[in-house]
Design a protein around this motif. Structure first.
Motif, PDB file in Angstrom:
ATOM      1  N   LEU A  72      36.115  28.904  37.701  1.00  0.00           N
ATOM      2  CA  LEU A  72      34.584  30.133  37.675  1.00  0.00           C
ATOM      3  C   LEU A  72      35.675  31.303  36.591  1.00  0.00           C
ATOM      4  O   LEU A  72      36.237  31.665  37.536  1.00  0.00           O
ATOM      5  CB  LEU A  72      34.229  30.444  39.232  1.00  0.00           C
ATOM      6  N   HIS A  98      48.283  30.258  37.270  1.00  0.00           N
ATOM      7  CA  HIS A  98      47.588  30.929  38.657  1.00  0.00           C
ATOM      8  C   HIS A  98      47.657  30.083  38.968  1.00  0.00           C
ATOM      9  O   HIS A  98      46.358  29.362  40.036  1.00  0.00           O
ATOM     10  CB  HIS A  98      46.027  30.702  37.509  1.00  0.00           C
ATOM     11  N   ARG A 152      47.641  40.762  39.086  1.00  0.00           N
ATOM     12  CA  ARG A 152      46.892  39.958  38.016  1.00  0.00           C
ATOM     13  C   ARG A 152      47.629  40.812  36.646  1.00  0.00           C
ATOM     14  O   ARG A 152      47.014  41.530  36.451  1.00  0.00           O
ATOM     15  CB  ARG A 152      45.185  40.377  38.017  1.00  0.00           C
ATOM     16  N   SER A 206      38.339  40.454  37.827  1.00  0.00           N
ATOM     17  CA  SER A 206      38.550  39.926  38.747  1.00  0.00           C
ATOM     18  C   SER A 206      37.033  39.703  39.697  1.00  0.00           C
ATOM     19  O   SER A 206      36.488  40.868  40.363  1.00  0.00           O
ATOM     20  CB  SER A 206      39.643  39.336  39.817  1.00  0.00           C
ATOM     21  N   LEU A 207      36.769  38.764  40.625  1.00  0.00           N
ATOM     22  CA  LEU A 207      35.568  38.604  41.531  1.00  0.00           C
ATOM     23  C   LEU A 207      36.336  37.715  42.034  1.00  0.00           C
ATOM     24  O   LEU A 207      36.494  38.518  43.449  1.00  0.00           O
ATOM     25  CB  LEU A 207      34.170  37.543  41.315  1.00  0.00           C
ATOM     26  N   ARG A 208      36.249  36.903  42.022  1.00  0.00           N
ATOM     27  CA  ARG A 208      37.162  35.555  43.639  1.00  0.00           C
ATOM     28  C   ARG A 208      38.533  35.858  44.182  1.00  0.00           C
ATOM     29  O   ARG A 208      39.160  36.250  45.152  1.00  0.00           O
ATOM     30  CB  ARG A 208      37.077  34.052  42.837  1.00  0.00           C
ATOM     31  N   THR A 209      39.718  36.430  43.213  1.00  0.00           N
ATOM     32  CA  THR A 209      40.615  36.533  43.371  1.00  0.00           C
ATOM     33  C   THR A 209      40.796  38.508  44.453  1.00  0.00           C
ATOM     34  O   THR A 209      41.433  37.857  45.148  1.00  0.00           O
ATOM     35  CB  THR A 209      41.629  36.814  42.025  1.00  0.00           C
TER      36      THR A 209
HETATM   37  N1   CP Z   1      38.468  31.640  39.476  1.00  0.00           N
HETATM   38  C1   CP Z   1      39.372  33.564  39.739  1.00  0.00           C
HETATM   39  O1   CP Z   1      40.964  33.657  39.998  1.00  0.00           O
HETATM   40  O2   CP Z   1      38.274  34.165  39.302  1.00  0.00           O
HETATM   41  P1   CP Z   1      38.283  35.503  39.248  1.00  0.00           P
HETATM   42  O3   CP Z   1      38.620  35.915  37.611  1.00  0.00           O
HETATM   43  O4   CP Z   1      36.765  35.952  39.809  1.00  0.00           O
HETATM   44  O5   CP Z   1      39.721  36.575  40.512  1.00  0.00           O
END
Ligand code: CP
Ligand code: AN0
Length: 314
Positions: free
Chosen positions: A273, A146, A109, A46-49
């Motif tokens: 994304l 999600h 996650r 993951s980046l954003r989450t």
């Molecule tokens: N959109 C999203 O959840 O991105 P990550 O998988 O980078 O967390």
């Protein structure tokens, strides 16, 4: 709200959307949850989450601690009653209960394996975390949903839609080289069904989402037909639900381009994304004036903040 794993947990989108929008105006609210701890447990990348949840916790005066449990933790056993003489070193019964003693809220996650549809759709892993944590659990993307993403998506549409009529929102499948979960599109449909929008879903034959999510939403297999007069286009790849977890085609005529946008009502283009450029969406769209994917990512902070606020203030 006991947990946050689906729209059902939240009850209705409205109050969380309002809360996220208010927090965006005034994000630094360090007095709201001082000394509280949020555990963020990742079985997948993951980046954003990961980052938005950390920022969200900090904005509330809480502390977030991240564990890449798939990489740094002990290999987890989820089956009950087994003799653990294989590779799995720790049972979810202890792992989750221990983390519940360290944290006030546990974010998890758990992607689907995309092999056994019944087990993925029963949310076996997330349910095990919830059963044993003893504290509220937040889905950071589970096998089938999600919700933090969907909440941010509703907020983003609300911010960008200023007309009094209902916007036409089209969720379109796009090609990909990897078999991806149905979690993002399932969840988007779940939240959009309750939002003040007209929703249409378009995907090639064989990619219809689970009936429990689609319900009475219009599904059109001709992408250009579906995109006509759209105000928002939400692009996402997913693997087949019918032939579970399979990639049935990689038809690049579905890659979202300016040609597709030409039939829309100058639609805003959304993606959760990470996006594979020129496979899922063309550069010309992502770098053009219609793309609002970065607003969605920004709103992930306020979505998480609204959810943590609701769970931590109890
Ligand atoms: N959109 C999203 O959840 O991105 P990550 O998988 O980078 O967390
Ligand atoms: C994941 C998915 O499609 O569910 C995460 C999206 C937020 N995407 C990838 O694995 C590329």
């Amino acid at each position: 709200m006991k947990h946050f794993t689906s729209l059902e947990d939240a009850g209705e989108p409205g109050p969380l959307v309002q809360s996220a929008l208010a927090l965006k105006q005034k994000p630094h609210q360090h007095a709201l949850a001082p000394g509280k701890r949020v555990g963020l447990i990742f079985l997948n990348p993951s980046l954003r989450t990961r980052l938005s949840s950390q920022v969200a916790a900090q904005n509330l005066g809480a502390e977030a601690i991240v564990l890449d449990i798939g990489k740094d933790g002990w290999a987890l056993e989820f089956e009950d009653g087994v003799t653990m003489d294989g590779d799995k070193a720790e049972h979810i019964r202890e792992a989750s209960a221990v983390m519940g003693r360290y944290f006030d809220v546990l974010g998890v996650r758990t992607f689907p394996e995309l092999k056994d549809r019944e087990s993925d759709y029963a949310e076996t892993l997330l349910t095990a975390f919830m059963e044993h944590a003893g504290v509220p659990v937040v889905s950071l993307e589970s096998a089938t949903r999600h919700p933090l993403q969907s909440l941010a998506d509703v907020v983003t549409i609300k911010e960008h839609w200023k007309e009094s009529r209902r916007p036409k929102v089209v969720l379109t499948w796009a090609p990909h080289v990897k078999a991806l979960p149905q979690a993002v599109p399932n969840s988007f449909v779940e939240w959009m069904r309750e939002a003040d929008v007209d929703l249409v879903v378009t995907n090639p034959e064989g990619y219809d989402l689970a009936p429990e999510f689609i319900q009475d939403v219009t599904v059109i297999h001709d992408q250009l037909e579906a995109l006509k007069a759209a105000d928002f286009v939400y692009v996402k790849n997913w693997s087949s639900y019918e032939q579970y977890g399979k990639i049935l085609n990689q038809d690049t005529s579905w890659t979202l381009s300016n040609e597709h946008l030409a039939v829309t009502n100058n639609a805003k283009v959304m993606h959760c994304l990470p996006v594979r450029r020129n496979l899922v969406i063309k550069d010309e769209v992502l770098d053009g004036p219609n793309a609002i994917h970065l607003d969605q990512s920004e709103n992930r902070v306020y979505a998480a903040q609204a959810v943590f606020k609701r769970l931590l203030e109890l």
